[in-house]
Design a protein around this motif. Sequence first.
Motif, PDB file in Angstrom:
ATOM      1  N   LEU A 236       1.227  -1.278   0.198  1.00  0.00           N
ATOM      2  CA  LEU A 236       0.417  -0.047   0.192  1.00  0.00           C
ATOM      3  C   LEU A 236       0.841   1.250   0.290  1.00  0.00           C
ATOM      4  N   THR A 237       1.858   1.453   0.723  1.00  0.00           N
ATOM      5  CA  THR A 237       3.105   2.082   0.811  1.00  0.00           C
ATOM      6  C   THR A 237       3.225   2.862  -0.825  1.00  0.00           C
ATOM      7  N   ALA A 238       2.960   2.038  -1.650  1.00  0.00           N
ATOM      8  CA  ALA A 238       3.224   2.393  -2.988  1.00  0.00           C
ATOM      9  C   ALA A 238       1.961   2.795  -3.858  1.00  0.00           C
ATOM     10  N   THR A 239       1.253   2.932  -3.196  1.00  0.00           N
ATOM     11  CA  THR A 239      -0.015   3.601  -4.491  1.00  0.00           C
ATOM     12  C   THR A 239       0.364   4.849  -4.045  1.00  0.00           C
ATOM     13  N   GLU A 240      -1.238   5.002  -5.325  1.00  0.00           N
ATOM     14  CA  GLU A 240      -0.749   7.098  -4.987  1.00  0.00           C
ATOM     15  C   GLU A 240      -2.063   7.501  -4.299  1.00  0.00           C
ATOM     16  N   ASP A 241      -2.915   6.466  -3.442  1.00  0.00           N
ATOM     17  CA  ASP A 241      -3.087   7.128  -2.363  1.00  0.00           C
ATOM     18  C   ASP A 241      -2.600   7.337  -1.453  1.00  0.00           C
ATOM     19  N   LYS A 242      -2.089   6.309  -0.840  1.00  0.00           N
ATOM     20  CA  LYS A 242      -0.617   6.288  -0.138  1.00  0.00           C
ATOM     21  C   LYS A 242      -0.571   8.183   0.606  1.00  0.00           C
ATOM     22  N   ALA A 243       0.870   8.189  -0.824  1.00  0.00           N
ATOM     23  CA  ALA A 243       1.073   9.751  -1.341  1.00  0.00           C
ATOM     24  C   ALA A 243       0.311  11.017  -0.544  1.00  0.00           C
ATOM     25  N   GLU A 244      -1.028  10.291  -1.423  1.00  0.00           N
ATOM     26  CA  GLU A 244      -2.071  11.321  -1.630  1.00  0.00           C
ATOM     27  C   GLU A 244      -2.392  11.898   0.424  1.00  0.00           C
ATOM     28  N   GLY A 245      -2.645  10.534   0.913  1.00  0.00           N
ATOM     29  CA  GLY A 245      -3.232  10.446   1.761  1.00  0.00           C
ATOM     30  C   GLY A 245      -2.824  11.139   3.108  1.00  0.00           C
ATOM     31  N   MET A 246      -0.993  11.003   2.823  1.00  0.00           N
ATOM     32  CA  MET A 246      -0.722  11.725   4.042  1.00  0.00           C
ATOM     33  C   MET A 246       0.561  13.530   3.558  1.00  0.00           C
ATOM     34  N   ALA A 247      -0.324  13.384   2.470  1.00  0.00           N
ATOM     35  CA  ALA A 247       0.018  14.739   1.301  1.00  0.00           C
ATOM     36  C   ALA A 247      -1.155  15.814   2.767  1.00  0.00           C
ATOM     37  N   ALA A 248      -2.179  15.137   2.644  1.00  0.00           N
ATOM     38  CA  ALA A 248      -3.432  15.435   3.116  1.00  0.00           C
ATOM     39  C   ALA A 248      -3.754  15.308   4.627  1.00  0.00           C
ATOM     40  N   PHE A 249      -3.157  14.659   5.282  1.00  0.00           N
ATOM     41  CA  PHE A 249      -3.014  14.491   6.785  1.00  0.00           C
ATOM     42  C   PHE A 249      -2.149  15.726   6.834  1.00  0.00           C
ATOM     43  N   VAL A 250      -1.214  15.997   6.411  1.00  0.00           N
ATOM     44  CA  VAL A 250      -0.204  16.543   6.676  1.00  0.00           C
ATOM     45  C   VAL A 250      -0.347  18.962   6.300  1.00  0.00           C
ATOM     46  N   GLU A 251      -0.800  18.439   5.072  1.00  0.00           N
ATOM     47  CA  GLU A 251      -1.485  19.774   4.723  1.00  0.00           C
ATOM     48  C   GLU A 251      -3.378  19.985   5.579  1.00  0.00           C
ATOM     49  N   LYS A 252      -3.581  19.712   6.019  1.00  0.00           N
ATOM     50  CA  LYS A 252      -4.831  19.137   6.696  1.00  0.00           C
ATOM     51  C   LYS A 252      -5.871  19.667   6.452  1.00  0.00           C
ATOM     52  N   ARG A 253      -6.308  18.440   4.890  1.00  0.00           N
ATOM     53  CA  ARG A 253      -7.293  18.751   3.619  1.00  0.00           C
ATOM     54  C   ARG A 253      -7.819  17.460   3.954  1.00  0.00           C
ATOM     55  N   PRO A 254      -8.964  17.195   3.460  1.00  0.00           N
ATOM     56  CA  PRO A 254      -9.264  15.964   2.709  1.00  0.00           C
ATOM     57  C   PRO A 254      -8.668  15.732   1.625  1.00  0.00           C
ATOM     58  N   GLY A 255      -8.469  14.343   1.556  1.00  0.00           N
ATOM     59  CA  GLY A 255      -8.083  13.713   1.000  1.00  0.00           C
ATOM     60  C   GLY A 255      -8.438  12.898  -0.662  1.00  0.00           C
ATOM     61  N   VAL A 256      -7.915  13.229  -1.595  1.00  0.00           N
ATOM     62  CA  VAL A 256      -8.978  12.533  -3.067  1.00  0.00           C
ATOM     63  C   VAL A 256      -8.339  11.449  -3.015  1.00  0.00           C
ATOM     64  N   TRP A 257      -9.875  11.051  -3.402  1.00  0.00           N
ATOM     65  CA  TRP A 257      -8.522   9.226  -3.770  1.00  0.00           C
ATOM     66  C   TRP A 257      -9.039   8.880  -5.689  1.00  0.00           C
ATOM     67  N   LYS A 258      -8.030   8.372  -5.741  1.00  0.00           N
ATOM     68  CA  LYS A 258      -7.617   7.852  -7.372  1.00  0.00           C
ATOM     69  C   LYS A 258      -7.796   6.443  -7.744  1.00  0.00           C
ATOM     70  N   GLY A 259      -8.058   5.189  -6.077  1.00  0.00           N
ATOM     71  CA  GLY A 259      -7.573   3.950  -6.732  1.00  0.00           C
ATOM     72  C   GLY A 259      -6.539   3.024  -7.379  1.00  0.00           C
ATOM     73  N   LYS A 260      -6.119   3.947  -7.134  1.00  0.00           N
ATOM     74  CA  LYS A 260      -4.219   4.241  -7.961  1.00  0.00           C
ATOM     75  C   LYS A 260      -3.245   3.324  -6.668  1.00  0.00           C
TER      76      LYS A 260
END
Length: 260
Positions: A236-260
């Motif tokens: 899962l750490t290789a997915t785009e959604d993991k990068a998005e999820g962790m960035a969204a946490f740091v930036e204090k915004r909801p994540g936008v998921w791609k299912g990739k």
Amino acid sequence: MSYETILVEKKDNVTLITLNRPQALNALNSQVLADLIDAFAAFEADATQGCAVLTGSGEKAFAAGADIKEMSDKPSAEFYSQDFFAGWTSHVVKATRKPWIAAVNGFALGGGCELAMMADFIIASENAKFGQPEIKLGVAPGMGGSQRLTRAVGKSKAMDMCLTGRMMDAAEAERSGLVSRVVPLDQLLDEALKAASAIAGMPPLAAMMNKEMVNIAFETTLDAGLVMERRMFQVLTATEDKAEGMAAFVEKRPGVWKGK
Ligand code: CAA
């Protein structure tokens, strides 16, 4: 798509499937199985759908069991040659990798209890009643009750339920770990749809892998399960959604998921 024994509605990204044979307390015959196999396959294949809810029509029953009238005159050789009930595990449980919830309204007996236990978790109404009464018909569970109930509530209570055929109310089911939540009947569907919508809003690959991980716990040793868990985490750490999820946490915004 319309079916003979079930109703299917898409509610945004959640699929609601309703067993619809209220005159037979939603008893599960071969047509129900065929319809559910089709509906779950459509749900699984539809990228817009992230979670499903299965419930029963009417206030009285989720499902009162396999259809006794269909089974009463069937020769034993046919049960065996057709591997009767096999399709539930192979074509509903194993074929559905996306999460789904059983919203149990009223009786969930025999195959009804077994079908609810095929779901990833169960939310029950206060009037729900669970049981494996097959012994009273001279048979035994055939859709997974002896196995899934034992894993859910332990040996003593599973033996009690299977040997006495008694019913367990919603409070006992929650105490025993069979159901995750109990709510008043008039809130059941809202609660289940809300939970399903929350799940459908999660990163899809993470949702599927979380489901797979928990299911692995029932199939393997602790050591092997822990290795599988770490491997899935690492994948899962290789997915785009993991990068998005962790960035969204740091930036204090909801994540936008791609299912990739
Ligand atoms: N199969 C077929 N029809 C069923 C059914 C079932 N499992 N459960 C209920 N029905 C039908 C009844 O025959 C009745 O139909 P009619 O009006 O045509 O007679 C209708 O649904 C309403 O049922 P009741 O009149 O019995 O309703 P009730 O309120 O008096 O009782 C009940 C409710 C306690 C749930 C009772 O219906 C009951 O005991 N049902 C059977 C429960 C059972 O034994 N389930 C296990 C089935 S075997 C199995 O599931 C094997 C397996 O492991 C997969």
